[in-house]
Structure formats: structure tokens, C-alpha cells
Design an enzyme around this catalytic site. Sequence first.
Site, PDB file in Angstrom:
ATOM      1  N   THR A  31      32.859  50.883 -18.568  1.00  0.00           N
ATOM      2  CA  THR A  31      33.550  50.858 -17.273  1.00  0.00           C
ATOM      3  C   THR A  31      32.572  51.058 -16.114  1.00  0.00           C
ATOM      4  OG1 THR A  31      35.065  52.167 -15.911  1.00  0.00           O
ATOM      5  CG2 THR A  31      34.062  53.313 -17.737  1.00  0.00           C
ATOM      6  N   ASP A  32      32.955  50.591 -14.932  1.00  0.00           N
ATOM      7  CA  ASP A  32      32.144  50.863 -13.732  1.00  0.00           C
ATOM      8  C   ASP A  32      32.201  52.343 -13.349  1.00  0.00           C
ATOM      9  OD1 ASP A  32      34.786  50.948 -12.815  1.00  0.00           O
ATOM     10  OD2 ASP A  32      34.516  49.496 -11.202  1.00  0.00           O
ATOM     11  N   GLU A  33      33.202  53.082 -13.887  1.00  0.00           N
ATOM     12  CA  GLU A  33      33.388  54.473 -13.460  1.00  0.00           C
ATOM     13  C   GLU A  33      32.221  55.369 -13.867  1.00  0.00           C
ATOM     14  OE1 GLU A  33      37.360  56.015 -13.814  1.00  0.00           O
ATOM     15  OE2 GLU A  33      38.222  54.011 -13.809  1.00  0.00           O
ATOM     16  N   TYR A  85      37.161  61.388 -18.307  1.00  0.00           N
ATOM     17  CA  TYR A  85      37.180  60.014 -18.848  1.00  0.00           C
ATOM     18  C   TYR A  85      35.815  59.348 -18.659  1.00  0.00           C
ATOM     19  CZ  TYR A  85      37.731  54.925 -18.776  1.00  0.00           C
ATOM     20  OH  TYR A  85      37.545  53.575 -18.966  1.00  0.00           O
ATOM     21  N   LYS A 106      32.957  58.148 -21.438  1.00  0.00           N
ATOM     22  CA  LYS A 106      32.485  56.761 -21.563  1.00  0.00           C
ATOM     23  C   LYS A 106      30.969  56.712 -21.355  1.00  0.00           C
ATOM     24  CE  LYS A 106      34.551  53.396 -22.021  1.00  0.00           C
ATOM     25  NZ  LYS A 106      34.979  52.674 -23.266  1.00  0.00           N
ATOM     26  N   LYS A 113      49.090  52.802 -15.414  1.00  0.00           N
ATOM     27  CA  LYS A 113      48.025  52.452 -14.475  1.00  0.00           C
ATOM     28  C   LYS A 113      48.660  51.870 -13.209  1.00  0.00           C
ATOM     29  CE  LYS A 113      44.799  53.415 -17.582  1.00  0.00           C
ATOM     30  NZ  LYS A 113      44.256  52.523 -18.561  1.00  0.00           N
TER      31      LYS A 113
HETATM   32  P1  NAD Z   1      44.225  50.938 -23.492  1.00  0.00           P
HETATM   33  O1  NAD Z   1      44.398  52.404 -23.286  1.00  0.00           O
HETATM   34  O2  NAD Z   1      45.266  49.988 -23.033  1.00  0.00           O
HETATM   35  O3  NAD Z   1      44.026  50.635 -25.056  1.00  0.00           O
HETATM   36  C1  NAD Z   1      43.206  51.410 -25.887  1.00  0.00           C
HETATM   37  C2  NAD Z   1      43.487  51.007 -27.326  1.00  0.00           C
HETATM   38  O4  NAD Z   1      42.629  51.769 -28.181  1.00  0.00           O
HETATM   39  C3  NAD Z   1      44.920  51.307 -27.766  1.00  0.00           C
HETATM   40  O5  NAD Z   1      45.435  50.205 -28.495  1.00  0.00           O
HETATM   41  C4  NAD Z   1      44.774  52.523 -28.668  1.00  0.00           C
HETATM   42  O6  NAD Z   1      45.771  52.586 -29.684  1.00  0.00           O
HETATM   43  C5  NAD Z   1      43.394  52.293 -29.245  1.00  0.00           C
HETATM   44  N1  NAD Z   1      42.739  53.541 -29.692  1.00  0.00           N
HETATM   45  C6  NAD Z   1      42.703  54.738 -29.041  1.00  0.00           C
HETATM   46  N2  NAD Z   1      42.002  55.632 -29.769  1.00  0.00           N
HETATM   47  C7  NAD Z   1      41.584  54.980 -30.888  1.00  0.00           C
HETATM   48  C8  NAD Z   1      40.796  55.340 -32.004  1.00  0.00           C
HETATM   49  N3  NAD Z   1      40.331  56.595 -32.141  1.00  0.00           N
HETATM   50  N4  NAD Z   1      40.535  54.420 -32.948  1.00  0.00           N
HETATM   51  C9  NAD Z   1      41.039  53.155 -32.838  1.00  0.00           C
HETATM   52  N5  NAD Z   1      41.807  52.760 -31.821  1.00  0.00           N
HETATM   53  C10 NAD Z   1      42.061  53.654 -30.836  1.00  0.00           C
HETATM   54  O7  NAD Z   1      42.813  50.592 -22.862  1.00  0.00           O
HETATM   55  P2  NAD Z   1      42.341  49.281 -22.106  1.00  0.00           P
HETATM   56  O8  NAD Z   1      42.737  49.382 -20.704  1.00  0.00           O
HETATM   57  O9  NAD Z   1      42.699  48.103 -22.909  1.00  0.00           O
HETATM   58  O10 NAD Z   1      40.756  49.506 -22.166  1.00  0.00           O
HETATM   59  C11 NAD Z   1      39.977  48.986 -23.232  1.00  0.00           C
HETATM   60  C12 NAD Z   1      38.538  49.402 -23.019  1.00  0.00           C
HETATM   61  O11 NAD Z   1      38.087  48.920 -21.756  1.00  0.00           O
HETATM   62  C13 NAD Z   1      38.339  50.917 -23.002  1.00  0.00           C
HETATM   63  O12 NAD Z   1      37.134  51.201 -23.680  1.00  0.00           O
HETATM   64  C14 NAD Z   1      38.214  51.251 -21.528  1.00  0.00           C
HETATM   65  O13 NAD Z   1      37.394  52.379 -21.328  1.00  0.00           O
HETATM   66  C15 NAD Z   1      37.566  49.992 -20.991  1.00  0.00           C
HETATM   67  N6  NAD Z   1      37.869  49.710 -19.575  1.00  0.00           N
HETATM   68  C16 NAD Z   1      39.156  49.540 -19.167  1.00  0.00           C
HETATM   69  C17 NAD Z   1      39.411  49.241 -17.821  1.00  0.00           C
HETATM   70  C18 NAD Z   1      40.801  48.991 -17.304  1.00  0.00           C
HETATM   71  O14 NAD Z   1      40.968  48.735 -16.122  1.00  0.00           O
HETATM   72  N7  NAD Z   1      41.834  49.009 -18.137  1.00  0.00           N
HETATM   73  C19 NAD Z   1      38.359  49.156 -16.907  1.00  0.00           C
HETATM   74  C20 NAD Z   1      37.060  49.373 -17.369  1.00  0.00           C
HETATM   75  C21 NAD Z   1      36.830  49.626 -18.704  1.00  0.00           C
HETATM   76  P1  TYD Z   2      44.283  53.675 -12.169  1.00  0.00           P
HETATM   77  O1  TYD Z   2      45.075  52.436 -12.374  1.00  0.00           O
HETATM   78  O2  TYD Z   2      44.718  54.930 -12.874  1.00  0.00           O
HETATM   79  O3  TYD Z   2      42.775  53.298 -12.544  1.00  0.00           O
HETATM   80  P2  TYD Z   2      41.403  54.164 -12.324  1.00  0.00           P
HETATM   81  O4  TYD Z   2      41.732  55.555 -12.019  1.00  0.00           O
HETATM   82  O5  TYD Z   2      40.743  54.008 -13.644  1.00  0.00           O
HETATM   83  O6  TYD Z   2      40.682  53.462 -11.204  1.00  0.00           O
HETATM   84  O7  TYD Z   2      44.213  53.984 -10.624  1.00  0.00           O
HETATM   85  C1  TYD Z   2      43.728  53.022  -9.694  1.00  0.00           C
HETATM   86  C2  TYD Z   2      43.700  53.679  -8.336  1.00  0.00           C
HETATM   87  O8  TYD Z   2      45.040  53.933  -7.921  1.00  0.00           O
HETATM   88  C3  TYD Z   2      42.999  55.016  -8.337  1.00  0.00           C
HETATM   89  O9  TYD Z   2      42.312  55.165  -7.093  1.00  0.00           O
HETATM   90  C4  TYD Z   2      44.125  56.036  -8.414  1.00  0.00           C
HETATM   91  C5  TYD Z   2      45.258  55.334  -7.694  1.00  0.00           C
HETATM   92  N1  TYD Z   2      46.635  55.632  -8.170  1.00  0.00           N
HETATM   93  C6  TYD Z   2      47.621  55.960  -7.245  1.00  0.00           C
HETATM   94  O10 TYD Z   2      47.377  56.016  -6.013  1.00  0.00           O
HETATM   95  N2  TYD Z   2      48.887  56.199  -7.720  1.00  0.00           N
HETATM   96  C7  TYD Z   2      49.183  56.156  -9.033  1.00  0.00           C
HETATM   97  O11 TYD Z   2      50.366  56.417  -9.405  1.00  0.00           O
HETATM   98  C8  TYD Z   2      48.171  55.813  -9.976  1.00  0.00           C
HETATM   99  C9  TYD Z   2      48.457  55.747 -11.447  1.00  0.00           C
HETATM  100  C10 TYD Z   2      46.891  55.553  -9.496  1.00  0.00           C
END
Ligand code: NAD
Ligand code: TYD
Length: 356
Positions: free
Chosen positions: A134-136, A160, A164, A199
Amino acid sequence: MRRTILVTGGAGFIGSNFVLQRIAAGDRVVNLDKLTYAGNLGNLASVQHNPDHVFIQGGIEDEALVQSLLAKHQPQAIVNFAAESHVDRSIVSPEEFISTNVVGSFRLLHAALAYYRALAPAAQAAFRFLHVSTDEVYGSLSRSDPAFTEEKAYEPNSPYSASKAASDHLVRAYYHTYGLPVITTNCSNNYGPYQFPEKLIPLVILNAFHGKPLPIYGDGLNVRDWLYVGDHCLAISLVLERGLPGKTYNIGGDSEMANIDVVTTICSIMDEFHPSGAPHSRLITYVTDRPGHDRRYAVDSSRLKRELGWSQQETFSTGIRRTIEWYLANTAWIQEVTSGDYRRWITANYEARGAK
Ligand code: NAD
Ligand code: TYD
């Protein structure tokens, strides 16, 4: 070339989009997912009976299971999506983030290395371990700072992002110390079909649909870069095919927006798609901020564009319309994911912030 890929976390949001994309492109996917609250086999209903999709319920921390899957299926690549992924949950209960994101990634790397070492030289040359990050991990930017490049020092601020970052460091160490051909991708905030509605974007779409408050943390001016999930998955495929081992690639959407602007954009599209007699923006409710809330993320993807020829297909304005259309058309999926556990989380998170 048709490949067998071990995908971890392939029942989650991004993982399931990737699995569907790779199967449609002709690959075979072995999908290892623990099915936590965020994992949902409903995301994979269309490939349930497809012989190119093998699903195994289990954790990446289960090294014996991972070893047996690698020995049995002989994949040419591992793509690690499995993680605990929600910042707010990491603040309330960080332990699971350490177990999965740090210990789990370590055990997966360990099993991958043993498998890699036993491969013939030609298979070793083709093998890749792609870690999705992630960029975070780069920390928080001020308004005038340049976007994150791959050279930016890590400065994670939440449990988190710290977990990561720890996994990214382990991935890097497995390349430098043991020669495991790893690649790490650091992407910005994804949005699109199958995102669990804890999210921001899916939560706001669903709450707007039901006429519930749209919670904005703090002053609503925190900035995120938004990447359409389909474009992210195409970038991962490109990196798998052409990326260099040991390298890191940033993947961003070139769509930096303040949260309040994201929410008002969703409101005006909802006014058009699902008119309710009054503007949805009336539901916007400012609530207590997230502790340690990073102010701004911005991603410089020029390496990916320059070296691998990536370009995105969706802008934020096209991608968000597609996303809202998808949520409005998939009410059965929403019903399924918004039962029991989901309601408990929403109550706990938002009542504590002063939004009902
Ligand atoms: P998500 O939370 O929707 O899905 C995570 C999946 O991993 C789920 O299906 C869960 O059951 C599975 N999981 C959790 N723990 C596990 C374990 N111990 N063993 C096997 N499976 C397990 O997440 P996402 O949003 O699809 O993100 C996927 C990846 O991308 C993550 O690594 C996250 O850090 C990264 N990422 C996500 C975002 C975003 O905006 N969603 C942004 C940047 C990076
Ligand atoms: P989120 O979707 O949780 O992603 P991340 O924290 O990984 O960036 O949140 C996106 C942005 O929106 C973040 O700045 C937090 C904000 N946010 C709200 O303002 N209200 C909400 O209910 C949630 C879930 C997030």
C-alpha cells in the site's frame, strides 16, 4: 503463456477482482483464503464450477498447508493479497494485523523459498513472488509535498500501515538475503465492485441508498488517491509479466481528492441514479476524526508507466459511475455482506464517533 498462480486473499475485494481477471485471461488460479469477515465466496460465484479455479480455505500463516499447495499445484507465481486491510479496525484491535500481515507474510515467504529452491533452473528463472502493498507505508504528505516515489523512506503511522511496512521489509530481505525473486507493488486507495462496505466509497454508496448519515471523519479535507480496481489488477498482471525481481512499483490512479469531494461526487451521482426527493448531500455528517489520521497520500506511478508501459483505463469520473451502478445492481451481494458481523462493526465504529 498460461500460468498457474497461487493467489492468497483471493476472496477479498482486490484479490477476487484479480482472480476473475486472470481466469478470464486463461490462467489457472489456486486461491488460498482464510475467509475472515472480509472474505466472501460470493465474489467468486461466477467461477465456482470452473476447473481453472481451485479454492482452499486456510491461512497464509499455515506453512505446512502452503507447502503442500505449492508441491501439489506447482505454480509459476505467488501473488499475496491476504491481509487485514482496514485502518480503523487496526486501531481498535491491532493484534490480528501482526498475525496475518507480519507473521503470515513471513511464513508464506519461508514456504515460497523452500519451493523455489527445489525448482529446476528454467522454472526458477520464471518464478515470481508478488507482494501487494500500500501507499500508506510511506506515511503522510503535506499539501505541497511531491507524490510518493519508490525511493520515499517508509514512515508508517497506523498499526495497519506499520504491519504492511514490516511485511514489505521481509519481502525485500528475502530477495537480498536468499535471492527469492520478489516484486512489491504499492498501490493507492482502490474502489470498484466487491469492496466490503466498511471502506469509504462503498459505505457512502450504501448509506446514501438507505438514507442514512454519510460520516466524514474530521474536517473532510484528508486527501487520498483513487485507483479503479480493474486498472490495479491489470497493473499487477503487467508487473508479473515484465517487472524485475527485487524491484518495487508504485500504482496510483492520478486522482487525488479530498474526502468531502469524493462524498459529494457520490451524492450527485446518487441524485441522478436513485433520486430520493432531496439531495443526498443533506446526509453528510461530520464525525470524530480517526486517531493519527494521515492527511494526504499521492502516488507517482511514472516508473510503472515508463518501464512497463502501464496506463489506466478509468478516470475517477468514469470509475465511480461504474462502481455505483454495480452496487445498485447487486443488492443480493450487499444483503449477504451486510448481515451480523458487519452491523456490529458499524454500530461500534460510528456510535463511538457520535454518528448514529
Ligand atoms: P480485503 O480486506 O477486502 O481482503 C483481504 C482478504 O484476505 C480476505 O478475503 C480475507 O479473508 C483474506 N485473509 C485475511 N487474513 C488471511 C490469512 N491469514 N490467510 C489467508 N487469507 C486471509 O482486502 P483488499 O482491499 O482486497 O486488499 C488486498 C491487499 O491489497 C491487502 O494486502 C491490502 O493491504 C492491499 N491494499 C489494499 C488497498 C485498498 O484500497 N483496498 C489499497 C492498498 C493496498
Ligand atoms: P478508507 O476507505 O478507510 O481507506 P484508508 O483509510 O485506507 O485510506 O478511508 C478513506 C478516507 O476516508 C480516509 O481519509 C478516512 C475517511 N473516512 C471517512 O471520512 N469516513 C468513513 O466512514 C470512513 C470509513 C473513512
